[in-house]
Write an enzyme that holds these catalytic residues in place. Structure first.
Site, PDB file in Angstrom:
ATOM      1  N   HIS A 116     -22.788  19.951 133.852  1.00  0.00           N
ATOM      2  CA  HIS A 116     -23.975  19.277 134.364  1.00  0.00           C
ATOM      3  C   HIS A 116     -24.679  18.650 133.166  1.00  0.00           C
ATOM      4  O   HIS A 116     -24.579  19.139 132.038  1.00  0.00           O
ATOM      5  CB  HIS A 116     -24.887  20.309 135.043  1.00  0.00           C
ATOM      6  CG  HIS A 116     -26.040  19.735 135.790  1.00  0.00           C
ATOM      7  ND1 HIS A 116     -27.185  19.304 135.152  1.00  0.00           N
ATOM      8  CD2 HIS A 116     -26.242  19.531 137.117  1.00  0.00           C
ATOM      9  CE1 HIS A 116     -28.046  18.867 136.059  1.00  0.00           C
ATOM     10  NE2 HIS A 116     -27.501  18.989 137.261  1.00  0.00           N
ATOM     11  N   ASP A 192     -24.300  28.200 131.313  1.00  0.00           N
ATOM     12  CA  ASP A 192     -25.146  27.635 132.348  1.00  0.00           C
ATOM     13  C   ASP A 192     -24.754  28.296 133.666  1.00  0.00           C
ATOM     14  O   ASP A 192     -23.757  27.948 134.279  1.00  0.00           O
ATOM     15  CB  ASP A 192     -24.937  26.111 132.422  1.00  0.00           C
ATOM     16  CG  ASP A 192     -25.694  25.462 133.568  1.00  0.00           C
ATOM     17  OD1 ASP A 192     -26.430  26.171 134.282  1.00  0.00           O
ATOM     18  OD2 ASP A 192     -25.547  24.238 133.751  1.00  0.00           O
ATOM     19  N   GLN A 195     -25.490  27.720 139.053  1.00  0.00           N
ATOM     20  CA  GLN A 195     -24.842  27.763 140.370  1.00  0.00           C
ATOM     21  C   GLN A 195     -24.166  29.104 140.657  1.00  0.00           C
ATOM     22  O   GLN A 195     -23.620  29.296 141.748  1.00  0.00           O
ATOM     23  CB  GLN A 195     -23.787  26.644 140.469  1.00  0.00           C
ATOM     24  CG  GLN A 195     -24.344  25.246 140.366  1.00  0.00           C
ATOM     25  CD  GLN A 195     -25.247  24.879 141.533  1.00  0.00           C
ATOM     26  OE1 GLN A 195     -25.130  25.426 142.625  1.00  0.00           O
ATOM     27  NE2 GLN A 195     -26.161  23.952 141.310  1.00  0.00           N
ATOM     28  N   LYS A 218     -32.913  27.887 142.857  1.00  0.00           N
ATOM     29  CA  LYS A 218     -31.548  27.934 143.389  1.00  0.00           C
ATOM     30  C   LYS A 218     -31.278  29.255 144.120  1.00  0.00           C
ATOM     31  O   LYS A 218     -30.323  29.350 144.883  1.00  0.00           O
ATOM     32  CB  LYS A 218     -30.519  27.800 142.264  1.00  0.00           C
ATOM     33  CG  LYS A 218     -30.714  26.622 141.330  1.00  0.00           C
ATOM     34  CD  LYS A 218     -30.237  25.323 141.915  1.00  0.00           C
ATOM     35  CE  LYS A 218     -30.212  24.243 140.836  1.00  0.00           C
ATOM     36  NZ  LYS A 218     -29.832  22.930 141.355  1.00  0.00           N
ATOM     37  N   CYS A 356     -25.349  14.571 138.743  1.00  0.00           N
ATOM     38  CA  CYS A 356     -25.643  14.852 137.328  1.00  0.00           C
ATOM     39  C   CYS A 356     -24.399  15.335 136.588  1.00  0.00           C
ATOM     40  O   CYS A 356     -24.494  16.144 135.657  1.00  0.00           O
ATOM     41  CB  CYS A 356     -26.779  15.863 137.178  1.00  0.00           C
ATOM     42  SG  CYS A 356     -28.340  15.306 137.880  1.00  0.00           S
TER      43      CYS A 356
END
Length: 400
Positions: A116, A192, A195, A218, A356
C-alpha cells in the site's frame, strides 16, 4: 455472539435498509457499542487526557490508558510498546522518519511490490538521502516471492518493511519466514498489519517483529486512531516524531528533555474519545472471536469466488493461494468505475480504482479494479445480489 443476527448491531443498516457494504478493507462500519461509547464519553465523561489532576480528567486518562492495555492483550504485545497515532499511515511515517535518521547514502530498504502507498511513500522520502529501495517481486498470481528475499539482502540492508495482508488480492505474506531471514541477518522488520488484525490471529510475541502498524477504523472502531507496536529498544533509541505538549519532561530556553517511553511519540491533545471507544470495538471482536470471523469471511470468499468465476468475462487480480477476505476483479470491456456506478445503483458499495497500490496494478498490467472486501455483517445473500448486479452491468454494456 450469533453472526446471523450481527447486522442488527450496526445502525447504518437500519438507516440504509438496502445497503450491501463490500468495502470493509477501506473502513469497517461501526457497531452500536462503539457509537454509544463515543456518545457517552462526550456527554458524560469528557476531559482532555494527560493534562489535569482534577477527577474528571484523571478518570478520562485512566480510561484512555486502559485501552492501551486492552490492545496489548489483544495482539499479545508487551508493556511500554503500544503507541497511539492518527492511523496506520502516520505510524509507518513515524517509523520511516525516525529510523531514517540512522541511515546514510547507499543504505538499503526492502519492501514488496504489493505495498500500500502508506508503506512505500514514507520510505520513498528517504531517497533524498540517497537511500536505495529494493522490492521483493510478486508473481502473476499476486503472491510475494519471499524466496527471493535472501538474494536481495546485502550488508547495506538496514530495514525490511512489508505488508501482512494485501488490500487488493487478499494475499497473506509469509511474514514469519521474512522475520526469520531478517533475524539471522540482524535486520529489523516493520509490518503493515492494517488488513490483518481483524481478519486473522495476530500474536506479536510470536511474530517477534520490531514494528507493527494497524488502524482502529479497520477493526470496527472510530476513525482518527492508529496503533503502532514498537519494541522497547526502538522506543528508547528513536527521537520524537512530533513536538509539543505531552511529549516533554522539562523545557527551558536552551534545552528540552523529552518524556520517557511511548509518551514522547504522543504529542498534543490526543483523540481521547476515539481511543476509549476503540476498547469497545476490540471487545466486540473478541466476543465474536477471531476464529469465527476468519471462518465466516473465508466461507464468504470461497462462495463469492466460485459464483463470480462462472461469468465468462471476469478477470481476477491475482489468485494467491494463501489469501484473506479480500479479492479484486474486472469485467472485461467495462471500466471499474463504470461497473462500480452500476453496482451503486443497486445499493452495493464496492470500491473501484487502484486501491492505493499502483505498483501492484502496474506489475499485473491493470489500470484499476473492483474490490470486494468482507466484514462480519456480510452474508451469502449479499454475494447473490452482487452477481445479479454483474449481470445487469453486462447487459448495460452489451456483453454476452
Amino acid at each position: 455472539m450469533n453472526l446471523k443476527d450481527i447486522k442488527s448491531q450496526f445502525p447504518i443498516f437500519k438507516s440504509n435498509k438496502n445497503l450491501i457494504y463490500f468495502d470493509t478493507a477501506n473502513s469497517a462500519q461501526k457497531p452500536i457499542q462503539v457509537i454509544n461509547a463515543l456518545d457517552d464519553f462526550y456527554k458524560n465523561h469528557y476531559a482532555n487526557i494527560g493534562r489535569a489532576v482534577y477527577g474528571l480528567a484523571a478518570r478520562a486518562t485512566a480510561n484512555y490508558d486502559n485501552t492501551r492495555e486492552t490492545i496489548k492483550e489483544f495482539v499479545n504485545g508487551s508493556d511500554g510498546e503500544i503507541i497511539f497515532t492518527k492511523n496506520s499511515t502516520e505510524s509507518l511515517n513515524l517509523v520511516a522518519h525516525c529510523f531514517g535518521k540512522f541511515l546514510k547514502e547507499g543504505d538499503e530498504i526492502i519492501l514488496t511490490e504489493a505495498e500500500h502507498h502508506s508503506n512505500y511513500v514514507p520510505w520513498h522520502f528517504l531517497r533524498k538521502k540517497k537511500v536505495n529501495i529494493k522490492f521483493i517481486p510478486i508473481n502473476e498470481e499476486g503472491e510475494v516471492q519471499v524466496d527471493q528475499l535472501t538474494s536481495l539482502i546485502t550488508n547495506k540492508t538496514k530495514m525490511i518493511s512489508i505488508i501482512h495482508v494485501s488490500n487488493v488480492t487478499g494475499l497473506t505474506t509469509n511474514v514469519k519466514k521474512v522475520i526469520s531471514i531478517a533475524r539471522a541477518k540482524k535486520i529489523p522488520v516493520c509490518i503493515d498489519g492494517t488488513q490483518a488484525v481483524t481478519h486473522s490471529h495476530v500474536d506479536l510475541k510470536e511474530l517477534d517483529c520490531d514494528f507493527y502498524a494497524f488502524s482502529a477504523h479497520k477493526i470496527y472502531g472510530p476513525t482518527g486512531v492508529g496503533i503502532l507496536f514498537m519494541k522497547n529498544k526502538w522506543v528508547e533509541q528513536f527521537e520524537p516524531f512530533n513536538g509539543g505538549g505531552g511529549m516533554i519532561q522539562n523545557v527551558d530556553t536552551k534545552n528540552i528533555t523529552y518524556a520517557s517511553g511511548v509518551s514522547k511519540f504522543e504529542a498534543g491533545s490526543l483523540a481521547s474519545a476515539e481511543v476509549i471507544a476503540l476498547k469497545h470495538a476490540i471487545k466486540f471482536v473478541k466476543d465474536i472471536k477471531i476464529k469465527n470471523i476468519v471462518s465466516h469471511e473465508q466461507s464468504l470468499a470461497t462462495y463469492a469466488l466460485d459464483k463470480i468465476s462462472k461469468f465468462n468475462d471476469i478477470e481476477f487480480v491475482g489468485r494467491p493461494s494463501d489469501k484473506g477476505s479480500v479479492f479484486s476483479f474486472n469485467i472485461k470491456g467495462v471500466h471499474a468505475h463504470d461497473a462500480s456506478t452500476v453496482f451503486d445503483e443497486d445499493d452495493i458499495a464496492v470500491r473501484a480504482g487502484h486501491h492505493c497500490c499502483q505498483i501492484l496494478h502496474k506489475k499485473l498490467k491493470i489500470g484499476s479494479s473492483l474490490r470486494v472486501s468482507f466484514g462480519v455483517y456480510n452474508n451469502k445473500q449479499d454475494i447473490d445480489a452482487l452477481c445479479e448486479s454483474i449481470k445487469k452491468c453486462k447487459k448495460i454494456f452489451k456483453l454476452k
